[in-house]
Write an enzyme that holds these catalytic residues in place. Sequence first.
Site, PDB file in Angstrom:
ATOM      1  CE  LYS A  88     -41.087   4.983  26.609  1.00  0.00           C
ATOM      2  NZ  LYS A  88     -42.304   4.899  25.780  1.00  0.00           N
ATOM      3  CB  SER A  98     -42.689   9.493  26.003  1.00  0.00           C
ATOM      4  OG  SER A  98     -42.924   8.543  24.975  1.00  0.00           O
ATOM      5  CB  SER A 134     -40.375  -3.893  25.617  1.00  0.00           C
ATOM      6  OG  SER A 134     -41.789  -3.933  25.493  1.00  0.00           O
ATOM      7  NE  ARG A 183     -44.732   2.122  18.013  1.00  0.00           N
ATOM      8  CZ  ARG A 183     -44.584   1.395  16.895  1.00  0.00           C
ATOM      9  NH1 ARG A 183     -44.111   1.978  15.804  1.00  0.00           N
ATOM     10  NH2 ARG A 183     -44.890   0.128  16.851  1.00  0.00           N
ATOM     11  CD  GLN A 243     -42.626  -1.138  28.570  1.00  0.00           C
ATOM     12  OE1 GLN A 243     -42.288  -2.215  28.103  1.00  0.00           O
ATOM     13  NE2 GLN A 243     -43.850  -0.667  28.417  1.00  0.00           N
ATOM     14  CE1 TYR A 301     -46.919  -0.282  27.015  1.00  0.00           C
ATOM     15  CE2 TYR A 301     -45.732  -2.287  26.434  1.00  0.00           C
ATOM     16  CZ  TYR A 301     -46.058  -0.978  26.178  1.00  0.00           C
ATOM     17  OH  TYR A 301     -45.518  -0.342  25.094  1.00  0.00           O
ATOM     18  CB  THR A 357     -45.316   2.226  29.311  1.00  0.00           C
ATOM     19  OG1 THR A 357     -43.896   2.156  29.142  1.00  0.00           O
ATOM     20  CG2 THR A 357     -45.917   2.938  28.112  1.00  0.00           C
ATOM     21  CB  THR A 395     -38.153  -1.369  20.877  1.00  0.00           C
ATOM     22  OG1 THR A 395     -37.021  -2.244  21.008  1.00  0.00           O
ATOM     23  CG2 THR A 395     -37.660   0.069  20.856  1.00  0.00           C
ATOM     24  CE1 TYR A 431     -45.564  -2.805  16.305  1.00  0.00           C
ATOM     25  CE2 TYR A 431     -43.200  -2.902  16.720  1.00  0.00           C
ATOM     26  CZ  TYR A 431     -44.498  -2.857  17.190  1.00  0.00           C
ATOM     27  OH  TYR A 431     -44.728  -2.831  18.541  1.00  0.00           O
ATOM     28  CG  HIS A 474     -46.090   4.627  22.928  1.00  0.00           C
ATOM     29  ND1 HIS A 474     -46.374   4.115  24.168  1.00  0.00           N
ATOM     30  CD2 HIS A 474     -45.672   3.570  22.189  1.00  0.00           C
ATOM     31  CE1 HIS A 474     -46.157   2.815  24.179  1.00  0.00           C
ATOM     32  NE2 HIS A 474     -45.725   2.456  22.984  1.00  0.00           N
ATOM     33  NE  ARG A 510     -49.055   1.474  17.890  1.00  0.00           N
ATOM     34  CZ  ARG A 510     -48.445   0.891  18.904  1.00  0.00           C
ATOM     35  NH1 ARG A 510     -47.772  -0.236  18.709  1.00  0.00           N
ATOM     36  NH2 ARG A 510     -48.494   1.425  20.114  1.00  0.00           N
TER      37      ARG A 510
END
Length: 418
Positions: free
Chosen positions: A286, A308, A146, A313, A168, A170, A196, A118, A64, A310, A205
């Site tokens: 970000k 970035s 995060s 990812r 951070q 979302y 983000t 993270t 991961y 990410h 992934r």
Amino acid sequence: MAQSGSRTRVKVKRRIPHIGDLAALLKFRKPIFSAKKRRLTRALTIYDLRAIAKRRTPQAPFDYTDGSADQEISLTRARKTFEEIEFIPNVLRDVSKVDASVTMLGRKHSLPFGIAPTGFTRMMQTEGEIAGCTAAADAGIPYTLSTMGTRSIEDVAAAAPHGRNWFQLYMWKDRDRSMALVDRAKAAGFDTLVLTVDVPVAGARLRDVRNGMTIPPSLTSKTILNAIPRPAWWLNFLTTDPLKFASMDAWNGTVAELLDSMFDPTVTFEDLKWIRKNWKGKLVVKGIQNVDDAVKSVSAGADAIILSNHGGRQLDRAPVPFLLLPEVRKKIGKKAELHMDTGIMHGADIVAALANGANFTWIGRAYLYGLMAGGRDGVDRSIEILSSQVYRTMKLLGVKSVSELNPSHVRTINRFAK
């Protein structure tokens, strides 16, 4: 002296060595009795920490951290770009004293890098976010928690009250829940919000899919077999408080299912403007991957943007952030700070980014490899390795401070450059 043809040979005089001569050569290192300290001391690079982390961490959480999306081309290209840059050093400069500190968004930091957000961090090693925020505070660098963290906003604030803690965000489909987190961050003294913007849907992934990675990790025949040579990880996992998300309800599915159920694909620049109105601290965006979006983000009120992809990812074959730096810097000028992440594995990568136009850089995997290798001590070691590499690279370039770094110090020679 003996002569053979036209060559002259000098006969070496021999003698019997004295005991004192031998004693001077026998210099043994002091033994290190702590196995953790011994393995961390021997780690000289971030890749050394990665090798230790791989041995000590079950496959699913290691992959991961280590993996990226689809064919993992974005991450490979980012690292390859750093490997193939060329430095142009200046010589005969007094570099007896070098200052790697920077002033970033109004505060001075001892080093030009910080710890990026993270998710699921306690899954990598049980000390998780607390190891990261305390190590960052003691090193004089910022730490970003995060939304997907496994320790709460309040836990981080209590553990590192003297640190610069960022949050951070979302943007979820449930706006009220998103802003409730923002309010908690403000109340806890977090001075910067990092929005983000590159996750309208989860990236493919594939390592996680193949490993069947769930949150929390599930015990199957495969994971049990994989755990046998890694008892310390499982002992920590089973004897500490249950692994869960600190900012959301429990989840028992895969990571991709969680991301797709939560994150809002309708977010636009209007939402960014709305957040700017509702957040009075510093605002960082970000996940910027082109010049136009950088300009729009600054116009919408961002104090800084982070170039970035990410960490590779999300979108595979995404732009390499390092290569975007000069053009974005030219367009936004000094209207906002320009940061970058993705692919940083060496202090020289950080120095190159600063020379190419960045005000600051962020590390993710480099810190997590240290965490998996040795908890808080491993995080300290990762920061120590990177900082020593930053100082050495600056001295070899002939610069005494970060402000002296400029595009004349670095040249891009790889095949991904224009």
